[in-house]
Design a protein around this motif. Structure first.
Motif, PDB file in Angstrom:
ATOM      1  N   LEU A 100       0.786  -1.362   0.037  1.00  0.00           N
ATOM      2  CA  LEU A 100      -0.076   0.059  -0.079  1.00  0.00           C
ATOM      3  C   LEU A 100       0.808   1.305  -0.013  1.00  0.00           C
ATOM      4  CD1 LEU A 100      -2.979  -0.610   2.413  1.00  0.00           C
ATOM      5  CD2 LEU A 100      -3.008  -0.302  -0.031  1.00  0.00           C
ATOM      6  N   GLY A 101       2.003   1.326   0.912  1.00  0.00           N
ATOM      7  CA  GLY A 101       2.824   2.361   0.828  1.00  0.00           C
ATOM      8  C   GLY A 101       3.531   2.515  -0.703  1.00  0.00           C
ATOM      9  N   ALA A 102       3.935   1.505  -1.152  1.00  0.00           N
ATOM     10  CA  ALA A 102       4.512   1.541  -2.554  1.00  0.00           C
ATOM     11  C   ALA A 102       3.647   2.215  -3.635  1.00  0.00           C
ATOM     12  CB  ALA A 102       4.989   0.278  -2.958  1.00  0.00           C
ATOM     13  N   LEU A 103       2.201   1.869  -3.303  1.00  0.00           N
ATOM     14  CA  LEU A 103       1.351   2.521  -4.259  1.00  0.00           C
ATOM     15  C   LEU A 103       0.798   3.701  -3.823  1.00  0.00           C
ATOM     16  CD1 LEU A 103      -0.425   1.787  -6.973  1.00  0.00           C
ATOM     17  CD2 LEU A 103      -1.848   0.655  -5.396  1.00  0.00           C
ATOM     18  N   PHE A 104       0.259   3.868  -2.689  1.00  0.00           N
ATOM     19  CA  PHE A 104      -0.348   5.132  -2.352  1.00  0.00           C
ATOM     20  C   PHE A 104       0.323   6.000  -1.498  1.00  0.00           C
ATOM     21  CE2 PHE A 104      -3.848   2.256  -3.137  1.00  0.00           C
ATOM     22  CZ  PHE A 104      -4.618   2.733  -3.932  1.00  0.00           C
ATOM     23  N   GLY A 105       1.421   5.594  -0.948  1.00  0.00           N
ATOM     24  CA  GLY A 105       2.146   6.448   0.042  1.00  0.00           C
ATOM     25  C   GLY A 105       2.978   7.660  -0.718  1.00  0.00           C
ATOM     26  N   ASP A 106       3.565   8.431   0.241  1.00  0.00           N
ATOM     27  CA  ASP A 106       4.334   9.645  -0.178  1.00  0.00           C
ATOM     28  C   ASP A 106       5.181   9.118  -1.048  1.00  0.00           C
ATOM     29  OD1 ASP A 106       2.567  11.222   1.302  1.00  0.00           O
ATOM     30  OD2 ASP A 106       3.904  11.370   3.077  1.00  0.00           O
ATOM     31  N   LEU A 114      -4.368  11.960  -9.390  1.00  0.00           N
ATOM     32  CA  LEU A 114      -4.837  13.237  -8.269  1.00  0.00           C
ATOM     33  C   LEU A 114      -6.051  12.729  -7.344  1.00  0.00           C
ATOM     34  CD1 LEU A 114      -3.911  15.785  -7.113  1.00  0.00           C
ATOM     35  CD2 LEU A 114      -5.611  16.821  -8.433  1.00  0.00           C
ATOM     36  N   ILE A 115      -6.903  12.348  -7.999  1.00  0.00           N
ATOM     37  CA  ILE A 115      -8.258  11.523  -7.546  1.00  0.00           C
ATOM     38  C   ILE A 115      -7.885  10.436  -6.429  1.00  0.00           C
ATOM     39  CG2 ILE A 115     -10.403  10.584  -7.951  1.00  0.00           C
ATOM     40  CD1 ILE A 115     -10.696  12.285 -10.457  1.00  0.00           C
ATOM     41  N   GLY A 116      -6.897   9.422  -7.111  1.00  0.00           N
ATOM     42  CA  GLY A 116      -6.425   8.331  -6.476  1.00  0.00           C
ATOM     43  C   GLY A 116      -5.720   8.840  -5.034  1.00  0.00           C
ATOM     44  N   ILE A 117      -4.780   9.632  -5.178  1.00  0.00           N
ATOM     45  CA  ILE A 117      -4.237  10.186  -3.937  1.00  0.00           C
ATOM     46  C   ILE A 117      -5.217  10.749  -3.000  1.00  0.00           C
ATOM     47  CG2 ILE A 117      -2.450  11.735  -3.153  1.00  0.00           C
ATOM     48  CD1 ILE A 117      -0.952  11.390  -5.765  1.00  0.00           C
ATOM     49  N   PHE A 118      -5.892  11.480  -3.458  1.00  0.00           N
ATOM     50  CA  PHE A 118      -6.969  12.219  -2.600  1.00  0.00           C
ATOM     51  C   PHE A 118      -7.790  11.304  -1.924  1.00  0.00           C
ATOM     52  CE2 PHE A 118     -11.015  14.129  -1.500  1.00  0.00           C
ATOM     53  CZ  PHE A 118     -10.769  15.273  -0.942  1.00  0.00           C
ATOM     54  N   ALA A 119      -8.105  10.341  -2.835  1.00  0.00           N
ATOM     55  CA  ALA A 119      -9.189   9.367  -2.227  1.00  0.00           C
ATOM     56  C   ALA A 119      -8.428   8.348  -0.887  1.00  0.00           C
ATOM     57  CB  ALA A 119      -9.584   8.458  -3.072  1.00  0.00           C
ATOM     58  N   GLU A 128      -2.930  17.656   2.299  1.00  0.00           N
ATOM     59  CA  GLU A 128      -1.929  16.864   2.049  1.00  0.00           C
ATOM     60  C   GLU A 128      -1.657  16.383   0.438  1.00  0.00           C
ATOM     61  OE1 GLU A 128      -2.235  13.075   4.335  1.00  0.00           O
ATOM     62  OE2 GLU A 128      -1.839  14.425   6.284  1.00  0.00           O
ATOM     63  N   THR A 129      -2.981  16.511  -0.374  1.00  0.00           N
ATOM     64  CA  THR A 129      -2.783  16.325  -1.679  1.00  0.00           C
ATOM     65  C   THR A 129      -2.141  17.507  -2.322  1.00  0.00           C
ATOM     66  OG1 THR A 129      -4.689  14.923  -1.721  1.00  0.00           O
ATOM     67  CG2 THR A 129      -4.076  15.719  -3.872  1.00  0.00           C
ATOM     68  N   PHE A 130      -2.346  18.560  -2.048  1.00  0.00           N
ATOM     69  CA  PHE A 130      -1.986  19.734  -2.261  1.00  0.00           C
ATOM     70  C   PHE A 130      -0.340  20.031  -2.132  1.00  0.00           C
ATOM     71  CE2 PHE A 130      -0.921  24.381  -2.019  1.00  0.00           C
ATOM     72  CZ  PHE A 130      -1.375  24.837  -3.420  1.00  0.00           C
ATOM     73  N   GLU A 131      -0.046  19.474  -0.896  1.00  0.00           N
ATOM     74  CA  GLU A 131       1.303  19.359  -0.565  1.00  0.00           C
ATOM     75  C   GLU A 131       2.089  18.594  -1.553  1.00  0.00           C
ATOM     76  OE1 GLU A 131       1.155  20.512   4.278  1.00  0.00           O
ATOM     77  OE2 GLU A 131       1.539  18.415   3.477  1.00  0.00           O
ATOM     78  N   THR A 132       1.635  17.229  -1.829  1.00  0.00           N
ATOM     79  CA  THR A 132       2.418  16.546  -2.806  1.00  0.00           C
ATOM     80  C   THR A 132       2.545  17.134  -3.928  1.00  0.00           C
ATOM     81  OG1 THR A 132       1.017  14.485  -1.887  1.00  0.00           O
ATOM     82  CG2 THR A 132       1.945  14.318  -4.021  1.00  0.00           C
ATOM     83  N   ILE A 133       1.562  17.994  -4.536  1.00  0.00           N
ATOM     84  CA  ILE A 133       1.900  18.818  -5.853  1.00  0.00           C
ATOM     85  C   ILE A 133       2.752  19.801  -5.573  1.00  0.00           C
ATOM     86  CG2 ILE A 133       0.692  20.175  -7.555  1.00  0.00           C
ATOM     87  CD1 ILE A 133      -1.983  18.824  -6.820  1.00  0.00           C
ATOM     88  N   THR A 134       2.687  20.598  -4.617  1.00  0.00           N
ATOM     89  CA  THR A 134       3.704  21.675  -4.414  1.00  0.00           C
ATOM     90  C   THR A 134       5.300  21.223  -4.068  1.00  0.00           C
ATOM     91  OG1 THR A 134       2.827  21.886  -2.048  1.00  0.00           O
ATOM     92  CG2 THR A 134       2.045  23.345  -3.732  1.00  0.00           C
ATOM     93  N   GLY A 135       5.135  19.739  -3.439  1.00  0.00           N
ATOM     94  CA  GLY A 135       6.360  19.271  -3.094  1.00  0.00           C
ATOM     95  C   GLY A 135       7.201  18.989  -4.351  1.00  0.00           C
ATOM     96  N   TYR A 136       6.473  18.345  -5.238  1.00  0.00           N
ATOM     97  CA  TYR A 136       7.010  17.932  -6.441  1.00  0.00           C
ATOM     98  C   TYR A 136       7.753  19.314  -7.362  1.00  0.00           C
ATOM     99  CZ  TYR A 136       6.634  12.991  -6.525  1.00  0.00           C
ATOM    100  OH  TYR A 136       6.492  11.736  -6.220  1.00  0.00           O
ATOM    101  N   ALA A 137       6.823  19.957  -7.281  1.00  0.00           N
ATOM    102  CA  ALA A 137       7.168  21.389  -8.128  1.00  0.00           C
ATOM    103  C   ALA A 137       8.455  22.022  -7.428  1.00  0.00           C
ATOM    104  CB  ALA A 137       5.933  22.359  -8.256  1.00  0.00           C
ATOM    105  N   SER A 138       8.348  22.517  -6.195  1.00  0.00           N
ATOM    106  CA  SER A 138       9.447  23.050  -5.503  1.00  0.00           C
ATOM    107  C   SER A 138      10.728  22.202  -5.489  1.00  0.00           C
ATOM    108  CB  SER A 138       8.954  23.563  -4.061  1.00  0.00           C
ATOM    109  OG  SER A 138       8.775  22.141  -3.189  1.00  0.00           O
ATOM    110  N   ASN A 139      10.668  21.124  -5.383  1.00  0.00           N
ATOM    111  CA  ASN A 139      11.806  20.208  -5.459  1.00  0.00           C
ATOM    112  C   ASN A 139      12.709  20.218  -6.815  1.00  0.00           C
ATOM    113  OD1 ASN A 139      10.432  17.597  -3.036  1.00  0.00           O
ATOM    114  ND2 ASN A 139      11.383  19.640  -2.709  1.00  0.00           N
TER     115      ASN A 139
END
Length: 626
Positions: free
Chosen positions: A465-471, A508-513, A533-544
């Protein structure tokens, strides 16, 4: 190579009398880490060596105290490795106890002399306050038949006010030591039958009486002379004591060495702790050994243990992964990079060891950000010249210097001169946009690899589950791909491609769900947390991703600094020109080189390691004789 070594959990059954010998044999191999978990408590009810450990701890404490007192440092052990018996340890402890009886007398005398010296220093400090008085200090605190006196401290800004106030009652005030904040004053007047009025005035002024120690009840110069004599006596006694200690140390040196070596060889058995248990004549110890060293362990036990033993081994159980120590063996070239990785944390058993990836990417990024043939050659030369001081970090300096030289050739730069030879690839300032694009692509590749490593680590740990849905899991990586594809199609074609947009929206829908389901709170709170947390995922990739633009920025900055140096040099005369060029290059080497080294480390740790590397593994701590 890319993960900690496979481990074996071993159990060794021996006779009680062979347990200390087994611990010494294993310590000599340097590949056995005791496993102190409780086990077989019903069958093996006792923990062996309790009295041995008590003797060791007492002897070690005595040796440490003696060593500190007589400045003794045990010489490194280079004798024959033997098993220390309990009788030998008791004998060493007894000798250390008798030695400590003598040393404790030295310590007590030393303590008294130190206390006397401190007391004299305090008296000298107090005496300094009265150095301006030429009177018998004892008289100031004695009850006089016709004269009343007080000595004390008052705020400097109240001295004149207090002087006027007590003057009305016939008292005189003499300041004898003044500072900006406080003044030491002496108040003298005819003795009265009532004292309340003077005391009231002094209390109102904040007067604090001084207590003159009995040792100072004489004229200041006389007291000073007496204190100097006491100081000299203390110094003489201290020198005599030091001579006695040196003489004792010389006589006891052989005994100290022997006791230190006995304690050194006793350490492995003491360190077994609860990893060993016994019942009757049978004992068992358990621990962890790298799988590739199993044959070496068995062979050593067979050759050196006098009696028969039973060695059993097994692979770590899935539930034991968190406690299995991680062993990483690297060549001399990778040791400095491994040390830097360890600053972040120890890899968990089974997960990817990032040392090789770290070494490769660190050196490449350093060269790209600090590309200059001359500067790289200086770094390389410095690493070779100071290799003794750098020790294991010499390969790090050598690799960084070579990388800087290689990128210097690609950039066509040597000590900031950009036109001495043609760039093999590109001069950074000739096309900054191209350099930024290269850095961006490098960052995207770095983040994708980091996310893939995170997925692998989760799968190794059995966390699907972590490999599929985790951060930084598979869904997050697909979302990142969708974002990149959408951004590129918008840039290249002027519109967002349907495939990339669909991929981004679905993931995005999958991560949010998933984040919505895993929360345990009211529905409103779950939606809010999942959204954030979903928004942080997007901003994290962009900022990194954007963080890697600094790789290009520093390559441009390196050239810009060189231009600044040559501009300043052009304002000087012939001599000043070359002095400015040399000092400017030194400035670039030291300051920019240090900043680049730190920035690359930051990119590795925060943009890379934080995505896939927990760093909370258990370090391998073997029994050792060193």
């Amino acid at each position: 190579m890319f993960s900690p070594l496979p481990m074996k959990q071993i159990s060794i059954k021996v006779l009680n009398e062979d347990l200390p010998g087994a611990s010494v044999i294993l310590a000599g191999l340097n590949n056995f880490s005791p496993d102190n978990r409780p086990y077989a408590e019903n069958a093996l009810t006792e923990i062996p060596g309790q009295h041995f450990r008590e003797q060791y701890n007492q002897a070690k404490s005595r040796l440490d105290k003696i060593s500190a007192l007589v400045s003794y440092t045990p010489t490194p052990f280079d004798g024959e490795v033997t098993t220390i018996t309990e009788a030998e340890l008791e004998q060493a402890n007894q000798w250390l106890g008798e030695a400590w009886e003598t040393c404790s007398d030295f310590e007590e005398r030393q303590r008294r002399l130190t206390e006397e010296s401190r007391n004299i220093s305090q008296l000298e400090t107090s005496l300094a306050n009265f150095s301006n008085l030429d009177v018998d200090l004892g008289q100031l605190q004695q009850d006089q038949p016709f004269l009343e006196s007080s000595i004390g401290v008052v705020s400097s800004n109240r001295v004149e006010q207090l002087k006027d106030a007590i003057g009305l009652d016939g008292y005189l005030l003499f300041p004898f030591l003044q500072s900006e904040k406080e003044s030491h004053v002496l108040i003298i007047g005819a003795k009265r039958t009532e004292h309340s009025k003077l005391k009231s005035v002094l209390d109102t002024a904040g007067f604090r009486p001084l207590d003159i120690p009995p040792e100072l009840h004489t004229e200041p110069e006389t007291a000073k002379s007496r204190l100097a004599e006491r100081h000299a006596a203390v110094d003489e006694n201290s020198q005599q004591l030091n001579l006695e200690i040196v003489a004792w140390r010389a006589n006891a040196l052989q005994g100290l060495e022997q006791a230190a070596q006995t304690l050194h060889l006793a350490v492995p058995y003491v360190a077994l702790g609860e990893a060993a248990r016994k019942s009757g004549k049978l004992a068992r110890l358990q621990g962890w050994v790298p799988a590739e060293d199993m044959a070496q362990v068995e062979e050593a036990l067979q050759q050196k243990l006098p009696n028969a033993f039973v060695l059993e081994s097994r692979d770590p159980l899935p539930e034991e992964r968190a406690i299995v120590p991680s062993v990483m063996r690297h060549s001399r070239l990778f040791k400095p990079f491994s040390s830097l990785v360890m600053q972040y944390g120890v890899p968990r058993y089974g997960e990817v060891n990032p040392t090789h990836l770290f070494a490769l990417t660190y050196i490449l990024m350093f060269g790209m950000m600090f590309g200059d043939v001359g500067h790289g050659a200086v770094i390389l030369g410095a690493a070779l010249i100071w290799r003794r001081k750098l020790g294991s970090f010499t390969p790090f300096g050598v690799a960084a210097g070579i990388s800087s030289m290689v990128f210097g050739l690609l950039y066509g730069s040597i000590f900031g001169f950009e036109h001495l030879f043609h760039a093999w690839w590109i001069a950074p300032l000739s096309d900054p946009l191209y350099m930024l694009t290269v850095a961006l692509l490098w960052g995207i590749g770095f983040i994708v690899i980091s996310s893939l490593l995170n997925i692998i680590n989760h799968l190794v740990q059995g966390d699907r589950l972590g490999a599929l849905f985790g951060d930084n899991g598979l869904l997050s990586l697909l979302l990142y791909s969708g974002m990149l594809g959408s951004g590129y199609s918008l840039y290249a074609e002027g519109s967002v491609g349907g495939f990339w947009a669909t991929l981004a929206i679905l993931t995005l829908i999958g991560i949010f769900a998933h984040k919505l389901i895993e929360q345990e709170a009211s529905i409103g709170e779950r939606i809010l947390v999942a959204f954030i947390e979903t928004f942080e995922t997007i901003t994290g990739y962009a900022s990194n991703t954007l963080s890697f633009l600094r790789v290009a920025a520093f390559s441009l900055n390196h050239v810009a600094l060189a231009i600044a140096v040559f501009t300043l040099a052009g304002m000087m005369g012939d001599t000043g020109h070359w002095i400015t060029v040399v000092l400017g290059n030194v400035f670039i080497l030291v300051l920019e080189g240090l900043i680049v080294a730190i920035q690359v480390l930051r990119l590795e740790f925060y943009e890379g390691f934080s995505r896939f590397y927990a760093g909370d593994g258990k370090a391998f701590k073997p029994l050792t004789l060193s």
